[in-house]
Scaffold this active site. Structure first.
Site, PDB file in Angstrom:
ATOM      1  N   LYS A  44      51.206  18.737  39.939  1.00  0.00           N
ATOM      2  CA  LYS A  44      51.178  20.170  40.253  1.00  0.00           C
ATOM      3  C   LYS A  44      50.357  20.444  41.507  1.00  0.00           C
ATOM      4  CE  LYS A  44      48.112  23.032  38.135  1.00  0.00           C
ATOM      5  NZ  LYS A  44      47.404  23.924  39.076  1.00  0.00           N
ATOM      6  N   ASN A  45      49.153  19.887  41.561  1.00  0.00           N
ATOM      7  CA  ASN A  45      48.257  20.227  42.677  1.00  0.00           C
ATOM      8  C   ASN A  45      48.684  19.597  43.997  1.00  0.00           C
ATOM      9  OD1 ASN A  45      46.795  21.802  40.991  1.00  0.00           O
ATOM     10  ND2 ASN A  45      44.987  20.479  40.914  1.00  0.00           N
ATOM     11  N   ASP A  74      38.847  18.721  36.962  1.00  0.00           N
ATOM     12  CA  ASP A  74      40.035  19.019  36.156  1.00  0.00           C
ATOM     13  C   ASP A  74      40.182  18.073  34.950  1.00  0.00           C
ATOM     14  OD1 ASP A  74      40.617  21.104  37.801  1.00  0.00           O
ATOM     15  OD2 ASP A  74      42.333  20.174  38.789  1.00  0.00           O
ATOM     16  N   ARG A 130      35.052  31.512  42.807  1.00  0.00           N
ATOM     17  CA  ARG A 130      36.086  30.923  43.651  1.00  0.00           C
ATOM     18  C   ARG A 130      36.440  31.740  44.900  1.00  0.00           C
ATOM     19  NH1 ARG A 130      40.549  28.093  39.908  1.00  0.00           N
ATOM     20  NH2 ARG A 130      40.772  26.785  41.749  1.00  0.00           N
ATOM     21  N   PRO A 131      35.493  31.891  45.817  1.00  0.00           N
ATOM     22  CA  PRO A 131      35.796  32.607  47.065  1.00  0.00           C
ATOM     23  C   PRO A 131      36.710  31.798  47.980  1.00  0.00           C
ATOM     24  CG  PRO A 131      33.600  31.633  47.164  1.00  0.00           C
ATOM     25  CD  PRO A 131      34.138  31.345  45.788  1.00  0.00           C
ATOM     26  N   ILE A 132      37.226  32.441  49.050  1.00  0.00           N
ATOM     27  CA  ILE A 132      38.033  31.707  50.039  1.00  0.00           C
ATOM     28  C   ILE A 132      37.385  31.819  51.424  1.00  0.00           C
ATOM     29  CG2 ILE A 132      40.250  31.798  48.821  1.00  0.00           C
ATOM     30  CD1 ILE A 132      41.007  34.114  50.821  1.00  0.00           C
ATOM     31  N   GLN A 174      35.641  29.790  53.105  1.00  0.00           N
ATOM     32  CA  GLN A 174      35.785  28.610  53.975  1.00  0.00           C
ATOM     33  C   GLN A 174      37.186  28.535  54.590  1.00  0.00           C
ATOM     34  OE1 GLN A 174      33.174  26.576  54.862  1.00  0.00           O
ATOM     35  NE2 GLN A 174      32.119  28.241  53.805  1.00  0.00           N
ATOM     36  N   ARG A 194      51.336  26.128  32.576  1.00  0.00           N
ATOM     37  CA  ARG A 194      51.111  26.181  34.032  1.00  0.00           C
ATOM     38  C   ARG A 194      50.998  24.766  34.608  1.00  0.00           C
ATOM     39  NH1 ARG A 194      46.260  29.408  36.062  1.00  0.00           N
ATOM     40  NH2 ARG A 194      47.206  28.516  37.911  1.00  0.00           N
ATOM     41  N   ARG A 237      46.107  31.226  41.940  1.00  0.00           N
ATOM     42  CA  ARG A 237      45.261  31.247  43.137  1.00  0.00           C
ATOM     43  C   ARG A 237      45.830  30.416  44.272  1.00  0.00           C
ATOM     44  NH1 ARG A 237      40.212  32.454  43.162  1.00  0.00           N
ATOM     45  NH2 ARG A 237      39.995  30.791  44.693  1.00  0.00           N
ATOM     46  N   CYS A 255      38.008  34.141  38.783  1.00  0.00           N
ATOM     47  CA  CYS A 255      38.940  33.752  37.724  1.00  0.00           C
ATOM     48  C   CYS A 255      38.118  33.196  36.586  1.00  0.00           C
ATOM     49  CB  CYS A 255      39.970  32.754  38.224  1.00  0.00           C
ATOM     50  SG  CYS A 255      39.300  31.127  38.480  1.00  0.00           S
TER      51      CYS A 255
HETATM   52  C1  UD1 Z   1      41.793  22.763  43.697  1.00  0.00           C
HETATM   53  C2  UD1 Z   1      42.699  22.484  42.517  1.00  0.00           C
HETATM   54  C3  UD1 Z   1      41.946  22.691  41.226  1.00  0.00           C
HETATM   55  C4  UD1 Z   1      40.681  21.863  41.197  1.00  0.00           C
HETATM   56  C5  UD1 Z   1      39.855  22.124  42.447  1.00  0.00           C
HETATM   57  C6  UD1 Z   1      38.622  21.224  42.571  1.00  0.00           C
HETATM   58  C7  UD1 Z   1      44.890  23.103  43.351  1.00  0.00           C
HETATM   59  C8  UD1 Z   1      46.032  24.042  43.281  1.00  0.00           C
HETATM   60  N1  UD1 Z   1      43.842  23.386  42.580  1.00  0.00           N
HETATM   61  O1  UD1 Z   1      41.418  24.131  43.630  1.00  0.00           O
HETATM   62  O2  UD1 Z   1      42.805  22.314  40.137  1.00  0.00           O
HETATM   63  O3  UD1 Z   1      39.910  22.187  40.063  1.00  0.00           O
HETATM   64  O4  UD1 Z   1      40.657  21.916  43.628  1.00  0.00           O
HETATM   65  O5  UD1 Z   1      39.011  19.892  42.584  1.00  0.00           O
HETATM   66  O6  UD1 Z   1      44.931  22.098  44.052  1.00  0.00           O
HETATM   67  N2  UD1 Z   1      34.712  27.286  47.425  1.00  0.00           N
HETATM   68  C9  UD1 Z   1      33.968  28.133  48.213  1.00  0.00           C
HETATM   69  N3  UD1 Z   1      34.559  28.721  49.304  1.00  0.00           N
HETATM   70  C10 UD1 Z   1      35.853  28.485  49.633  1.00  0.00           C
HETATM   71  C11 UD1 Z   1      36.625  27.608  48.833  1.00  0.00           C
HETATM   72  C12 UD1 Z   1      36.022  27.023  47.725  1.00  0.00           C
HETATM   73  O7  UD1 Z   1      32.790  28.370  47.943  1.00  0.00           O
HETATM   74  O8  UD1 Z   1      36.330  29.041  50.633  1.00  0.00           O
HETATM   75  C13 UD1 Z   1      34.106  26.633  46.250  1.00  0.00           C
HETATM   76  C14 UD1 Z   1      34.809  27.018  44.933  1.00  0.00           C
HETATM   77  O9  UD1 Z   1      34.338  28.236  44.414  1.00  0.00           O
HETATM   78  C15 UD1 Z   1      34.468  25.831  44.060  1.00  0.00           C
HETATM   79  C16 UD1 Z   1      34.458  24.659  45.059  1.00  0.00           C
HETATM   80  O10 UD1 Z   1      34.311  25.245  46.346  1.00  0.00           O
HETATM   81  O11 UD1 Z   1      33.183  25.985  43.518  1.00  0.00           O
HETATM   82  C17 UD1 Z   1      35.708  23.802  45.043  1.00  0.00           C
HETATM   83  O12 UD1 Z   1      36.857  24.630  45.161  1.00  0.00           O
HETATM   84  P1  UD1 Z   1      38.202  24.150  45.866  1.00  0.00           P
HETATM   85  O13 UD1 Z   1      38.111  22.686  46.145  1.00  0.00           O
HETATM   86  O14 UD1 Z   1      38.519  25.059  46.989  1.00  0.00           O
HETATM   87  O15 UD1 Z   1      39.258  24.375  44.714  1.00  0.00           O
HETATM   88  P2  UD1 Z   1      40.749  24.840  44.866  1.00  0.00           P
HETATM   89  O16 UD1 Z   1      41.331  24.300  46.136  1.00  0.00           O
HETATM   90  O17 UD1 Z   1      40.826  26.318  44.625  1.00  0.00           O
END
Ligand code: UD1
Length: 433
Positions: free
Chosen positions: A32-33, A317, A134-136, A138, A409, A105, A129
């Protein structure tokens, strides 16, 4: 059935009668990922892309809905083969709406491709969530470094750029989705980009492989430094999605827990070293046999300490599933979660079934062996739900898991595949009591 006669999958329950030993073979399906960002990558090509070995999951269906809403034509040749034709996207909205982003997301992963290919996009901010904030930030900082103009209004982020330009960017935190978004944008930028502190997950590597097949010039994916030489255009490709390391890990735990002996066909062993090492510490035998992985449970499981880390560390995960394995071991295990702040929601449910788990900060202390007894439990998120299924497999009597849509999912037909291994498990479509 709902009143309209339409089946409402959120009503589904899974019912398990525990105590069966699992044996036989299970085919590990597409990840999936890996699939979700690859589907977004189809947007940067200027011709159609075909993916094979796609898993039949609701998250993949949600991504198809999003891509269609953007004007990308999505046509299935069969359940696992999907062709994405992005040529209509130029006339579309370039927008990922709240309804889809809140459901999944990973929808935000269309941001980099749309910006790079069409010069603009508008994405609903995901908000928090179940497992944390889980901010974006970055993703946005990386795209800004490439020259994007960013405005936040009404819960949406609007990004614009005539042509992105290559840049050096250091991620403050390791982010899988952030690395993927910025990498896809940089692939079409003018000039060279250097991403530091990049995520090393196999799904980042897989994305780089596909982008390079499309004509991108990316090196270093799978290491903390990714170099991207921007190109003017990318082509469509044909690609088979790699097998799911988390699904494989979940079946490994199911085998180890139930005293089982299971062969996992096509398990991506090279990407599973941390999970295999921890499961082996419980006394479970894990042996690669060709491209497959055999898992044989020990007489008695030993406790194991785990800390989740970005790849190649132990994946978050798999944390909930490993917690169940630890709970069946003789002794005390410590499970520490460092990636997400709120990822122990399965613990109260596992304790209701008979586990002895105490959460202190970001560590769960697990004392085993638990004598699980079946009850009704609620699935809360994808991997937490998997842990409830695992506990149900060893619980005495009947376990009923509600809100099964969380499991759908990320796990394809989990009940029929566990049934084939000898579990007493079935799905009920009737309305909850
Ligand atoms: C992906 C996976 C998810 C997995 C996660 C961590 C997919 C669809 N999902 O999620 O199953 O659990 O990787 O291996 O591939 N963070 C920030 N700022 C940002 C982005 C992230 O602070 O801009 C933080 C998040 O809150 C979290 C950490 O970084 O604490 C890791 O998140 P991230 O690696 O981005 O996870 P996803 O890509 O959302």
């Amino acid at each position: 059935m709902g009143r309209t006669g339409v089946r409402r999958p959120f009503m589904d329950k899974i019912v398990i009668h525990g105590g069966k030993r699992l044996s036989g073979e299970v085919q590990i399906l597409g990840a999936k990922n890996a699939a979700l960002p690859l589907m977004c990558a189809a947007l940067v090509g200027d011709r159609p892309t075909t993916f094979r070995h796609l898993p039949a999951l609701t998250d993949v269906a949600t991504m198809v809905r999003l891509l269609r809403s953007l004007g990308c034509e999505c046509s299935y040749a069969d359940e696992r083969t999907l062709t994405l034709d992005p040529r209509g996207v130029a006339q579309g909205t370039f927008e990922a709406p709240y309804e889809l982003v809140k459901t999944m997301r990973a929808s935000v992963t269309v941001m980099g491709p749309l910006l790079a290919r069409f010069g603009r996009t508008r994405i609903s901010l995901p908000g928090g969530c179940a497992i944390g904030a889980r901010p974006i930030d970055q993703h946005l900082k990386g795209l800004e470094a490439l020259g994007a103009q960013i405005t936040l209004r009404h819960g949406y982020v609007d990004l614009r750029a005539d042509r992105l330009r290559g840049a050096d960017f250091v991620f403050d935190t390791v982010t899988v989705g952030g690395t993927q978004n910025v990498m896809m944008a940089a692939a079409l930028a003018n000039g060279t980009s250097r991403l530091e502190n990049a995520a090393r997950e196999p799904e980042v590597q897989e994305l780089a492989i596909v982008l390079n097949k499309m004509g991108a010039k990316i090196s270093g994916a799978g290491t903390p430094t990714v170099l991207i030489e921007g190109v003017d255009r990318l082509d469509g490709v044909d690609h088979a999605v790699l097998p799911d390391r988390i699904e494989a890990g979940t079946f490994m735990v199911a085998a180890a827990l139930t005293g089982g002996d299971v062969l996992l066909r096509d398990a991506p062993v090279e990407y599973m070293q941390a999970v295999i090492a921890k499961i082996q510490q419980t006394g479970t035998r894990c042996e690669a046999e060709g491209g497959n992985l055999r898992v044989v449970a020990p007489e008695r499981l030993k406790p194991v300490d785990v800390v989740t880390r970005p790849h190649p560390g132990f994946p978050t995960d798999m944390q909930a599933q490993l917690t169940v394995l630890a709970s069946a071991a003789h002794g005390r295990s410590a499970i520490t979660e460092t990636i997400f702040e709120n990822r122990f929601m399965h613990v109260p449910e596992l304790n209701r079934l008979g586990a002895d788990i105490v959460v202190n900060g970001n560590t769960a202390i697990v004392r085993g062996p638990a004598q699980y007894t079946g009850s009704t439990v609620m699935a809360t998120d994808l991997r937490a739900s998997a842990s409830l299924v695992l506990a149900g497999l060893i619980a005495e009597g009947r376990t009923e898991i509600r809100r099964v849509y969380h499991i759908d999912r990320g796990y394809e037909r989990i009940e029929t595949r566990l049934q084939a291994l000898g579990a007493d498990i079935e799905r009920h479509h009737d309305a909850p009591a």
